[in-house]
Design a protein around this motif. Structure first.
Motif, PDB file in Angstrom:
ATOM      1  N   HIS A 102       1.034  -1.127   0.046  1.00 43.92           N
ATOM      2  CA  HIS A 102       0.171  -0.026  -0.017  1.00 43.92           C
ATOM      3  C   HIS A 102       0.928   1.298  -0.036  1.00 43.92           C
ATOM      4  N   ALA A 103       0.576   2.140  -0.800  1.00 46.03           N
ATOM      5  CA  ALA A 103       1.574   3.176  -0.822  1.00 46.03           C
ATOM      6  C   ALA A 103       0.717   4.570  -1.557  1.00 46.03           C
ATOM      7  N   THR A 104       1.180   5.676  -0.977  1.00 51.67           N
ATOM      8  CA  THR A 104       0.728   7.015  -1.782  1.00 51.67           C
ATOM      9  C   THR A 104       1.841   7.709  -2.481  1.00 51.67           C
ATOM     10  N   PHE A 105       1.628   8.003  -3.393  1.00 52.13           N
ATOM     11  CA  PHE A 105       2.665   8.767  -4.473  1.00 52.13           C
ATOM     12  C   PHE A 105       1.984   9.975  -4.835  1.00 52.13           C
ATOM     13  N   VAL A 106       2.643  11.086  -4.607  1.00 50.14           N
ATOM     14  CA  VAL A 106       1.930  12.414  -5.043  1.00 50.14           C
ATOM     15  C   VAL A 106       2.979  13.126  -5.858  1.00 50.14           C
ATOM     16  N   GLU A 107       2.553  14.071  -6.849  1.00 45.23           N
ATOM     17  CA  GLU A 107       3.566  14.725  -7.674  1.00 45.23           C
ATOM     18  C   GLU A 107       3.025  16.167  -7.461  1.00 45.23           C
ATOM     19  N   SER A 108       4.202  17.135  -7.464  1.00 46.23           N
ATOM     20  CA  SER A 108       3.685  18.616  -7.484  1.00 46.23           C
ATOM     21  C   SER A 108       4.548  19.069  -8.632  1.00 46.23           C
ATOM     22  N   HIS A 109       3.888  19.437  -9.562  1.00 40.53           N
ATOM     23  CA  HIS A 109       4.926  20.216 -10.654  1.00 40.53           C
ATOM     24  C   HIS A 109       4.844  21.529 -10.619  1.00 40.53           C
ATOM     25  N   ILE A 110       5.955  22.243 -10.403  1.00 42.13           N
ATOM     26  CA  ILE A 110       5.581  23.799 -10.177  1.00 42.13           C
ATOM     27  C   ILE A 110       6.797  24.589 -10.971  1.00 42.13           C
ATOM     28  N   GLY A 111       6.666  25.940 -11.104  1.00 44.57           N
ATOM     29  CA  GLY A 111       7.761  26.459 -11.732  1.00 44.57           C
ATOM     30  C   GLY A 111       8.610  27.446 -10.766  1.00 44.57           C
ATOM     31  N   ALA A 112      10.039  27.481 -10.861  1.00 41.37           N
ATOM     32  CA  ALA A 112      10.627  28.387 -10.016  1.00 41.37           C
ATOM     33  C   ALA A 112      10.496  29.727 -10.164  1.00 41.37           C
ATOM     34  N   ALA A 113      10.173  30.128 -11.653  1.00 42.57           N
ATOM     35  CA  ALA A 113      10.066  31.506 -11.763  1.00 42.57           C
ATOM     36  C   ALA A 113       9.134  31.616 -13.216  1.00 42.57           C
ATOM     37  N   GLN A 114       8.744  32.854 -13.399  1.00 44.24           N
ATOM     38  CA  GLN A 114       8.106  32.883 -14.654  1.00 44.24           C
ATOM     39  C   GLN A 114       8.800  32.735 -15.954  1.00 44.24           C
ATOM     40  N   GLY A 115       8.450  32.189 -16.987  1.00 43.43           N
ATOM     41  CA  GLY A 115       9.042  31.788 -18.311  1.00 43.43           C
ATOM     42  C   GLY A 115       8.599  30.540 -18.721  1.00 43.43           C
ATOM     43  N   SER A 116       9.311  30.481 -19.886  1.00 42.46           N
ATOM     44  CA  SER A 116       8.539  29.100 -20.626  1.00 42.46           C
ATOM     45  C   SER A 116       9.773  27.854 -20.758  1.00 42.46           C
ATOM     46  N   TYR A 117       9.156  26.798 -20.339  1.00 41.38           N
ATOM     47  CA  TYR A 117       9.852  25.507 -20.505  1.00 41.38           C
ATOM     48  C   TYR A 117       8.852  24.249 -20.848  1.00 41.38           C
ATOM     49  N   PHE A 118       9.410  23.331 -21.297  1.00 43.62           N
ATOM     50  CA  PHE A 118       8.398  22.341 -21.824  1.00 43.62           C
ATOM     51  C   PHE A 118       8.920  20.934 -21.133  1.00 43.62           C
ATOM     52  N   SER A 119       7.918  20.485 -20.220  1.00 48.09           N
ATOM     53  CA  SER A 119       8.124  19.309 -19.546  1.00 48.09           C
ATOM     54  C   SER A 119       7.378  18.217 -20.217  1.00 48.09           C
ATOM     55  N   ASN A 120       8.319  17.271 -20.713  1.00 48.72           N
ATOM     56  CA  ASN A 120       7.623  16.087 -21.447  1.00 48.72           C
ATOM     57  C   ASN A 120       7.801  14.872 -20.833  1.00 48.72           C
ATOM     58  N   GLY A 121       7.018  14.642 -19.559  1.00 52.70           N
ATOM     59  CA  GLY A 121       7.194  13.425 -18.783  1.00 52.70           C
ATOM     60  C   GLY A 121       6.657  12.221 -19.279  1.00 52.70           C
ATOM     61  N   LEU A 122       7.077  10.951 -18.544  1.00 55.61           N
ATOM     62  CA  LEU A 122       6.598   9.820 -19.040  1.00 55.61           C
ATOM     63  C   LEU A 122       6.713   9.046 -17.560  1.00 55.61           C
ATOM     64  N   THR A 123       5.653   8.501 -16.879  1.00 56.52           N
ATOM     65  CA  THR A 123       5.596   7.757 -15.865  1.00 56.52           C
ATOM     66  C   THR A 123       5.129   6.248 -16.133  1.00 56.52           C
ATOM     67  N   ASP A 124       5.675   5.375 -15.881  1.00 52.68           N
ATOM     68  CA  ASP A 124       5.284   3.877 -15.782  1.00 52.68           C
ATOM     69  C   ASP A 124       4.973   3.515 -14.577  1.00 52.68           C
ATOM     70  N   VAL A 125       3.669   3.159 -14.362  1.00 53.74           N
ATOM     71  CA  VAL A 125       3.091   2.703 -12.899  1.00 53.74           C
ATOM     72  C   VAL A 125       2.991   1.196 -13.118  1.00 53.74           C
ATOM     73  N   ARG A 126       3.424   0.287 -12.386  1.00 56.67           N
ATOM     74  CA  ARG A 126       3.081  -1.024 -12.296  1.00 56.67           C
ATOM     75  C   ARG A 126       2.645  -1.471 -10.582  1.00 56.67           C
ATOM     76  N   ILE A 127       1.496  -1.973 -10.698  1.00 54.98           N
ATOM     77  CA  ILE A 127       0.801  -2.478  -9.557  1.00 54.98           C
ATOM     78  C   ILE A 127       0.487  -3.855  -9.727  1.00 54.98           C
TER      79      ILE A 127
END
Lengths: 484, 252, 448
Positions: free
Chosen positions: C200-225
């Motif tokens: 049993h587990a809890t996984f939490v993600e926060s995606h935040i920016g450190a400053a104003q400006g543009s960037y592109f985050s292209n994430g991939l998460t594999d989850v196996r339960i």
């Protein structure tokens, strides 16, 4: 759902029937050479003594078609179609065309009798005028005089082109342009006949108008074109029925239906499609690729599509409404039944442009055997469609564990005052329901037919009486062999 | 001065005239009843008083405690002491009864220049009001009217009334859908709030609610007009003879 | 399939230069994976709207912005205050521009039964062990952006929960985007979450920016339960206002396992959260829920595909959102019930409130069903606040703006309350209230 004794009796009487319209009429036909090219387009236009503008329009369509690809977005498996291996014109040979029903070839009358569509007016269901289309041409239209008294024009589109060119030229292609899609464009190039209806201002058609399509000839594509115009304040109810002989090869049916509803008018368009669906192994059957669209141009205009689709090997069909006039209303009521190897990808588009426009979509899909049944629909609310309303309900019923039922609705809302609601469910006939019916004495097939008819009731009740009974029978026949 | 003074009130819904000249005056400490057949304009009158959008006043005026009511937004009317018990209380998923009542009460207290109640004070206050109406903590925790039975919804309306302590309560068909026991609880709740400085307007189709909430005056509304007024005996007369005596509108 | 068109995306060209610098660049399987990724991406380019799965999300702005591979060194001494979710006793792991930062993470105080390591580190130290972990599931969906993630595979979190471990401390992945002035950067974090049998587990993600400006985050998460395991997976997307956030989650859910996921979108110029969940074992449960808050010109896309591949499984989805200004929302939800997945129960609901004349919502809830003993439904609504509810509140003395706030919050709470972890639910609810209050204040300012 209530199982009335009459319903059960009707169903009992049809449970042993197979596709009973599978016979072929042996009749001499006037046929164009096989294949498709500009000459064939010219041949068809010449056969019909068409004006130049129409030939030009056909040729533009043909040239556009050459650059188009067959659509592949539907959930259908279609073997490539060889458009050169088909006849684009086939007409029963008749000397100068019949002046009245008495001159219609008795073989044709007999054919329609067998189909349950007697063309002799006194025998026909009282109050339904029929335009009978046999392969590529209209062979008879009944009750013309009675309708003429009201100023209603009801004839084949070929006749309309000759006698009412101003109306045809104004409206033909105004709802479905010749560049619309692969099949509609092909139709625009080679359409051979179809029905034409014009209801003048303020007139309520005194009877149901009906077209009955029959594909007889082998390797013949049927490309009929129907155009219905309801002028201001008028009303018409129009019925369409279809059958085809049982043949091993696939036949192509690519029709276009255009409806135009002006201010305060209403068109009710009902279809019972019973094209030959192919056998239980998927051999033969009609490919039904149809473009049907209504323009609700006028304020307070209303178009209602009701369809019962039981036939065809493949159905590709999306009767749609462009709701342009303020307060206009579009409705789509559909039952699509697929059995054996049939495939249907059908649904509707409701495009809300005007203020206060309303649309209702009720779709019932039934899948049995190894068949696939897809509802595909688009509801689009444009920014100016203030207070538009849509309600959509799509229910699917699966019979057996080898079939598929799919729902693909697209909802696009660009106006906050609009309300769009969509609901869909999928379920099967429960063992409890079947057992309950069987315990009361119904066979399993009767029970299925009964339950399915109950499932479709919301749609069936929108059919005119004459059609509703036939449609109920069809439900039973289409599902034969789906249980046990 | 009357608490509520309606003069020559005309109102339309979707351009259709519904109220066609209503005059009504309710003084402090009074209970008035408006009775009438379906379609007479009873609910329209209650919505016009409360200020619902789409109910357009085309003529006449409404004075509430001397103030022009028609100039006020619905929430300003509520803060001024007007309460409408809805015929069909609205379900609001996701908002608990407690939150709803607290927000409303504090909004009104603020409007009257009183301090807001904190959570503890409020809970104590609302429980006191809820108890006689048979409303327990579980009902207070549920979302406003969601999944409530017809009787629960009406009791909830009376609870809101008890908490908000309005000057004028308009009860729109509060008796509809209630059995006799529920009717009695609701009526007792309303009667408990009667004071010399407030008033009640009971809108109803049937006389039976008036056995429990006894009116000082009864008015008959038909086809958008008050066509007869009288004492409480008028209600009994109507019960016996029906609305047919007032013409075709009764057919509905 | 329609031809995808946008092929001249600069990242495709940047690959050759970047490849030798990527960790484990001499490892054969890794080179092959990256080469396959870049060739797939080069062949297709960024998906255009002709691709059915991208019908409603236009990546032109992303294509225009260019985006180079991320800088290696980003200076960030501490996390921006209050931006990530406030999970008091959670164990935090921090990614900065897609790279794991042990100095900011709690790797030294992981709860029992939990192992967490950086993918980049593993690729350098023990590439052969990484191979088995990274290998996608047989039915895993790909796509041009997943291929791009393969090509630039570099770092991310590998989180493993031991069989039978009952972990009550949430693992909190804080992914920080740090824009580089004058340069549009892209990063492609790759995470793997494995919840072994019975855990049993809890996984939490926060995606935040450190400053104003543009960037592109292209994430991939594999989850196996694994069998009988329960994983709660919650995500808070609050990227910088000019950022592009595209994330794909590929989850496989084993027998009797449970996956409870929730996403709240609040930030980014363009965000797409896509989940492909495959229910591979019978008796399993998959819950995908979410809420989205759009203002300005934000584009927020939630796309889900749930595949029922085994009998007797359940899935449910509730996505609710509020769109103001010119915001554009997209929901595409597909439930597929495969031939043998009898006794499937699948429900899906998408509801959107449009708060402005220029907001827009496109919804496509889809059912694809090949088994007969199933109960599946979906529903979707788009509309404005109920006039009657608003009137009811106002008739009780609540002013119009407050009444609207109450109804908007209540509307969204239906999605948040789907999260079974009540603590998490209340943390997300606070973020929603914060958004509603901020908008209220904005409106008041505009009015003044």
């Amino acid at each position: 759902m209530v199982a009335t004794p009459e319903t059960i009796e009707q169903l009992r009487s049809v449970t042993d029937e197979k596709y009973k319209y599978g016979f072929v009429t042996d009749i001499e036909a006037d046929v164009a050479p096989k294949g498709l090219n500009e000459d064939i387009v010219r041949f068809i236009s010449a056969k019909k003594s068409e004006p130049d503008w129409l030939l030009e329009w056909r040729l533009k369509a043909y040239r556009a078609w050459l650059d188009m690809d067959s659509p592949d977005w539907a959930k259908l498996k279609i073997d490539p179609i060889d458009y050169q291996d088909a006849y684009y014109y086939s007409a029963p040979k008749i000397k100068d065309g019949p002046k009245s029903l008495d001159e219609v070839d008795p073989k044709l009358l007999e054919t329609y009798d067998k189909l349950g569509i007697p063309l002799k007016e006194q025998e026909w269901l009282a109050g339904v005028a029929v335009d009978a289309v046999f392969d590529s041409v209209s062979v008879a239209t009944t009750y013309k005089e009675r309708l003429e008294q009201e100023g209603i024009i009801f004839c084949s589109i070929s006749e309309a082109i000759q006698n009412h060119p101003e109306l045809v030229r104004k409206y033909l292609g105004s709802v479905v342009p010749y560049t619309d899609n692969f099949f509609a464009t092909l139709n625009s190039a080679v359409f051979t006949d179809g029905s034409f209806v014009y209801i003048p201002k303020g007139v309520r058609s005194p009877m149901e108008l009906s077209t009955y399509f029959r594909i007889n000839a082998q390797n013949t594509g049927q490309f009929e074109r129907t155009l219905i115009i309801a002028d201001e304040g008028s009303y018409v109810s129009y019925l369409e029925g279809c059958t085809a002989p049982q043949r091993d090869e696939n036949q192509l049916h690519a029709a276009v239906v255009e409806l135009v509803a002006l201010d305060d008018s209403e068109i009710k368009y009902s279809t019972v499609k019973n094209w030959y669906p192919g056998d239980e192994n998927g051999v033969g059957g009609i490919y039904n690729f149809v473009t049907k669209r209504a323009a609700c141009r006028g304020r307070n205009s209303k178009v209602s599509w009701t369809q019962v689709e039981t036939g065809s090997a493949i159905t590709w069909k999306y009767p749609s409404c462009i709701l342009q006039g303020d307060n206009s209303v579009g409705e789509f009521y559909s039952v699509a039944i697929t059995n054996n190897c049939q495939q249907a990808d059908t649904g509707t588009k409701m495009i809300h442009l005007g203020r206060n426009t309303r649309s209702t979509i009720i779709s019932k899909g039934i899948s049995a055997g190894r068949a696939d049944n897809t509802y595909r629909g688009l509801v689009r609310i444009q920014p100016k469609a203030e207070s538009a309303r849509n309600y959509t309900q799509c229910d699917s019923l699966l019979i057996g564990d080898r079939c598929g039922a799919h729902t693909v609705p697209y909802i696009e809302s660009r106006n906050p005052s609009a309300t769009v609601e969509h609901e869909a469910t999928t379920a099967r006939i429960s063992e409890d329901q079947l057992f309950y019916c069987c315990q009361r004495g119904l066979s399993e097939e009767e029970a299925v037919s009964l339950i399915v008819n109950g499932f479709c009731r919301e749609v069936m009740q929108h059919l005119p009486m004459e059609f509703a009974v036939e449609a109920q029978k069809l439900v039973g026949i289409s599902l034969e062999g789906s249980v046990g | 001065m009357a608490l509520l003074e309606i003069r020559n009130l005309h109102a339309t819904v979707d351009g259709k005239p519904i109220l066609k000249g209503i005059d009504l005056s309710i003084g402090k400490g009074e209970v008035h009843a408006i009775m009438g057949p379906n379609g007479a304009g009873k609910s329209t009158l209650s919505y016009v008083i409360a200020g619902r959008e789409g109910y357009e006043v085309t003529d006449g005026r409404i004075l509430f405690d001397g103030e022009d009511l028609l100039e006020l937004e619905p929430d300003e009317r509520a803060c001024a002491g007007l309460f409408l018990a809805f015929q069909y209380p609205v379900e609001i998923p996701g908002v608990t009864n407690t939150t709803f009542l607290k927000t409303a009460l504090n909004a009104q207290r603020k409007g009257r220049g009183e301090g807001e109640l904190d959570a503890m004070q409020f809970l104590k206050f609302v429980r006191e009001k809820a108890k006689p109406l048979g409303i327990g903590d579980d009902m207070l925790k549920r979302a406003v009217n969601v999944g409530f039975s017809g009787g629960e919804k009406k009791r909830n309306e009376v609870l809101q009334m008890a908490v908000l302590e309005p000057k004028l309560a308009v009860l729109d068909e509060t008796d509809s859908g209630l059995d006799i026991d529920a009717l009695k609880i609701v009526a007792d709740g309303v009667n408990a709030m009667r004071r010399p400085d407030n008033a009640t307007l009971v809108i109803t189709h049937y006389q039976r609610l008036l056995d429990h909430i006894v009116p000082d005056r009864v008015h008959v509304l038909a086809d958008g007009r008050i066509i007869k007024s009288g004492g409480k005996e008028l209600a009994l007369d109507l019960e016996a003879k029906g609305y047919a005596q007032f013409g075709g509108a009764a057919a509905a | 399939m329609a031809k995808e068109t946008m092929t001249d995306f600069p990242l495709a060209a940047a690959f050759d230069e970047a490849a030798p610098r990527l960790p484990g660049s001499d490892v054969a399987w890794l080179d092959a994976l990256r080469a396959q990724g870049i060739s797939t991406f080069r062949a297709h380019g960024l998906p255009s709207r002709k691709v059915e799965a991208w019908r409603y999300t236009n990546l032109n702005a992303l294509a225009r912005a260019g985006f180079a591979a991320a800088e290696v060194d980003v200076k960030l001494a501490a996390l921006p205050d209050g931006a990530a979710l406030a999970l008091d006793d959670a164990c935090s792991i921090v990614l900065v521009n897609g790279r794991l930062r042990p100095d900011l993470s709690d790797l030294d105080r992981l709860p029992d039964g939990v192992s967490a390591e950086g993918l980049g580190d593993l690729l350098r130290r023990a590439p052969s062990r990484a191979e088995s972990l990274i290998a996608p599931a047989p039915n895993a969906s790909a796509g041009a952006l997943a291929a791009l993630n393969d090509a630039f595979l570099e770092d991310g979190l590998i989180l493993q929960i031991e069989a039978g471990a009952k972990v009550d401390v949430p693992i909190h992945l804080v992914a920080v985007g740090v824009p580089v002035p004058g340069k549009a950067i892209a990063f492609h974090p790759r995470n793997l979450i494995v919840a072994a049998a019975g855990s049993h587990a809890t996984f939490v993600e926060s995606h935040i920016g450190a400053a104003q400006g543009s960037y592109f985050s292209n994430g991939l998460t594999d989850v196996r339960i694994g069998r009988g395991a329960m994983l709660t997976h919650a995500k808070f997307q609050d990227e910088s206002a000019a950022a592009f956030h595209v994330a794909l989650v590929r989850a496989s859910i084993g027998e009797d396992a449970s996956y409870d996921s929730f996403v709240l979108h609040r930030g980014a110029e363009l965000a797409r959260h896509e989940v492909h969940a495959a229910i591979d074992g019978s008796g399993a449960e998959c819950r995908l829920n979410g809420a989205y808050l759009g203002t300005g010109q934000q584009h927020i896309d939630n796309t889900t595909v749930i595949e029922h591949r085994a009998p007797g499984s359940r899935s449910s989805e509730v996505f609710k959102g509020v769109l103001a200004d010119r915001a554009h929302g997209v929901f595409q939800g597909r439930i597929v019930v495969h031939r043998d997945a009898q006794q499937t129960d699948g429900n899906q609901l998408n509801k959107t409130l449009l708060l402005s004349r220029n907001a827009e919502m496109d919804t496509k809830p889809e059912l694809e069903i090949y088994a007969d003993d199933v109960k599946c439904s979906h529903g979707a609504t788009v509309g404005e606040l109920s006039e009657m509810e608003l009137f009811y509140l106002r008739a009780r003395g609540i002013d119009e703006a407050t009444a609207r706030d109450i109804l908007v919050s209540a509307f969204l709470s239906e999605a948040v309350s789907e999260l079974r972890d009540e603590t998490l639910a209340s943390i997300f609810a606070e973020r929603i209230t914060g958004w509603v209050d901020a908008r209220h204040a904005d409106d008041a300012e505009k009015a003044a």
